[in-house]
Design a protein around this motif. Structure first.
Motif, short mmCIF file in Angstrom:
data_model
loop_
_atom_site.label_atom_id
_atom_site.label_comp_id
_atom_site.label_asym_id
_atom_site.label_seq_id
_atom_site.Cartn_x
_atom_site.Cartn_y
_atom_site.Cartn_z
N UNK A 93 0.84 -1.18 0.00
CA UNK A 93 0.00 0.00 0.00
C UNK A 93 0.89 1.24 0.00
N UNK A 94 0.29 2.34 -0.39
CA UNK A 94 1.00 3.62 -0.46
C UNK A 94 0.08 4.70 0.04
N UNK A 95 0.62 5.69 0.75
CA UNK A 95 -0.16 6.79 1.30
C UNK A 95 0.38 8.10 0.77
N UNK A 96 -0.53 9.00 0.40
CA UNK A 96 -0.15 10.36 0.00
C UNK A 96 -1.05 11.33 0.74
N UNK A 97 -0.44 12.41 1.23
CA UNK A 97 -1.19 13.46 1.91
C UNK A 97 -1.52 14.56 0.91
N UNK A 98 -2.77 15.03 0.97
CA UNK A 98 -3.21 16.14 0.14
C UNK A 98 -3.69 17.26 1.04
N UNK A 99 -3.42 18.49 0.65
CA UNK A 99 -3.94 19.64 1.39
C UNK A 99 -5.00 20.32 0.54
N UNK A 100 -5.88 21.01 1.23
CA UNK A 100 -6.94 21.71 0.49
C UNK A 100 -6.73 23.22 0.55
#
Length: 160
Positions: free
Chosen positions: A153-160
């Motif tokens: 699995x892979x995780x990416x953080x996104x900001x708004x």
């Protein structure tokens, strides 16, 4: 499978909408509580499933469970808000319970601080707060990509 992970929206449906716009490619959304009304809004706005749990700010929504266990791509996921597991002071208690429950991935919120930790072959993921971040950053959510055939699995953080 691609999962959008959101938490602690606290009535800010504009922040939820921004997350949807930044991640139109997800297969499922996971909402880790505070407010389940926002998860209901999310369900109306997308055509993919939404799995949600209640948080401490959802005290009047007793029909929504505070913990859910389910499997995605051969990974047992524990979705919780975390307020009952002392997550503002770390993940020790959460880690102990994750071991007992054999969870591969633990998704939680409550602290309003992004956390991506790997411990004892488990992923602990707090996407931060989409609307009220406490880590000096912008509101955030996460994308969790699960590759069941490769057990990765892979995780990416996104900001708004």
């Amino acid at each position: 499978m691609i999962a959008g992970v959101i938490s602690d929206s606290h009535g800010n449906t504009m922040a939820v909408k921004k997350a949807i716009e930044k991640a139109p490619f997800v297969d499922i959304w996971l909402h880790a509580g505070d407010y389940v009304q926002d998860a209901a809004y999310l369900e109306k706005m997308v055509t993919v499933p939404v799995i949600k749990v209640a948080g401490n700010g959802d005290w009047n929504n007793t029909a929504i469970p505070e913990d859910k266990f389910f499997v995605l791509e051969n990974k047992k996921i524990w979705l919780t808000h975390g307020h009952k597991y002392q997550v503002k002071w770390g993940i020790d208690y959460l880690s102990e319970l994750a071991g007992r429950n054999r969870a591969d991935i633990v998704i939680f919120g409550h602290s309003h601080v992004y956390c991506e930790k790997y411990e004892k072959n488990r992923l602990f993921l707090n996407p931060g707060s989409i609307s009220l971040p406490r880590d000096g950053k912008e509101g955030s959510f996460a994308i969790l990509e699960l590759y069941g055939d490769k057990n990765l699995f892979q995780v990416n953080r996104y900001t708004i």
